[in-house]
Design a protein around this motif. Structure first.
Motif: not given
Length: 370
Positions: A224-247
């Motif tokens: 929410x605080x960002x204009x864009x999001x960069x994903x660097x390395x993430x497995x199929x069920x990575x918690x980082x994908x939650x941030x991507x979904x929110x983005x």
């Protein structure tokens, strides 16, 4: 009932238990303002028809109102700033979220509204390649004036913050605990550096311990605080994908560093590219997307700009580092804690010592004397 300022009223509402963002917004709208809500008696709160008896009891609880101004001032004495959804200084980027945080506790600053912000997220158990990519992207983006936002977790998050600091830019960490708690503890030196060169932010009140359920919720603030999001390395069920979904829900841009087919930590990244995320091969790809250019200021390292005192300080730190690493291998963050050095100074010294053949990196961030 005594009148109070809008800021104090907002602080009161944000600390009332059982009143979430949605109910708080309905209450404030129905009452005509957060300060008006504070003044209301039981009968008036009932007429609003927004909350039940249990919530009204919480709103009228004398304990929640007692020493309100004192508790508000205590935050400032701890170096913590409080910003309410209904007060001044709330980030405009968060105003548009479907479920914005009711309040923010801040040590340091919040991202500047007029400056481009990119969140960098990824695997906690990242590879050396992922570490270097996150650090390099954050370094070069920060050099171009981009604010770097992440969650200060182990792995990609921590290295993104590190790269931004090395680039001389501003970086911000959104925590899944209170801002007065450094989690993970190994990032204590990084935590202090982020506060000096950006800020740490949380919607959770001070002294809130890190718990697994809190982290997915904080991810919406990172994006929410960002204009864009960069994903660097993430497995199929990575918690980082939650941030991507929110983005994606927030309408933010999503950039992905492609990975090798078959690598576990590439599955989440490559799948997102198939689904339409923007693949990037360099920081310049992101800058070009926003019509920005990478500008690296020239530095003059002549003897005229390097005093004897500076050389003595670096030499002294090298001696102390070598003495500690002769005992046992240590993580860079632990060396910062032990020797009281800034992260950027420590890293510069470690790289020099490694180049000189005095030490070697035995694992991610861990060094040993040669």
């Amino acid at each position: 009932m005594a009148c109070i300022s809008k800021e104090l009223a907002a602080f009161w509402l944000g600390t009332v238990p059982g009143i979430g963002t949605v109910r708080a917004e309905r209450l404030v709208k129905a009452a005509g303002g957060v300060d008006s809500l504070y003044q209301m008696r039981r009968e008036e709160l009932k007429k609003l028809a927004v909350v039940g008896e249990k919530e009204i009891d919480a709103l009228l609880d004398p304990g929640q109102r007692k020493n309100l101004e004192y508790r508000y001032k205590m935050l400032a004495e701890q170096g913590i700033r409080y910003v309410s959804r209904f007060g001044d200084g709330y980030p405009k980027r968060l105003q548009t979220l479907s479920c914005p945080p009711l309040q923010l506790y801040i040590k340091g600053e919040i991202p500047a509204e007029e400056q481009l912000s990119i969140a960098v997220v990824g695997a906690r158990e990242c590879t050396c390649y992922g570490r270097d990519i996150a650090r390099m992207f954050a370094f070069r983006l920060s050099r171009a004036g981009v604010q770097i936002i992440s969650g200060m977790a182990r792995g990609i998050d921590g290295w993104a913050h590190q790269g931004a600091l090395e680039g001389g830019g501003r970086t911000f960490a959104v925590l899944g605990c209170g801002v007065d708690i450094c989690y993970p503890a190994v990032h204590s030196a990084l935590y202090r550096s982020i506060i000096k060169r950006g800020g740490v932010i949380s919607e959770y009140k001070p002294q809130t311990q890190a718990k697994a359920p809190l982290f997915p919720q904080r991810n919406r603030i990172i994006s929410g605080l960002s204009d864009g999001i960069l994903l660097v390395e993430a497995g199929r069920k990575s918690g980082s994908l939650i941030t991507v979904e929110a983005a994606l829900e927030q309408g933010r841009d999503v950039f992905v560093v492609p990975g090798r087919i078959g690598d576990v930590l590439s599955e989440g990244c490559n799948r997102l590219i198939l689904q339409g995320a923007v693949p990037v091969l360099s920081p310049e790809d992101i800058l070009s997307y926003y019509s920005m250019k990478l500008v690296i200021p020239e530095k003059n390292f002549s003897s005229q700009n390097c005093s004897a005192g500076d050389n003595m300080e670096i030499f002294s730190l090298e001696e102390e580092i070598y003495r500690e690493l002769q005992k046992k291998p240590l993580h860079m963050d632990m060396l910062c804690v032990k020797l009281g050095a800034e992260v950027t100074v420590m890293l510069k010294t470690l790289l020099k010592m490694q180049k000189d053949g005095k030490i070697r990196e035995v694992a991610r961030g861990y060094y040993a004397a040669v």
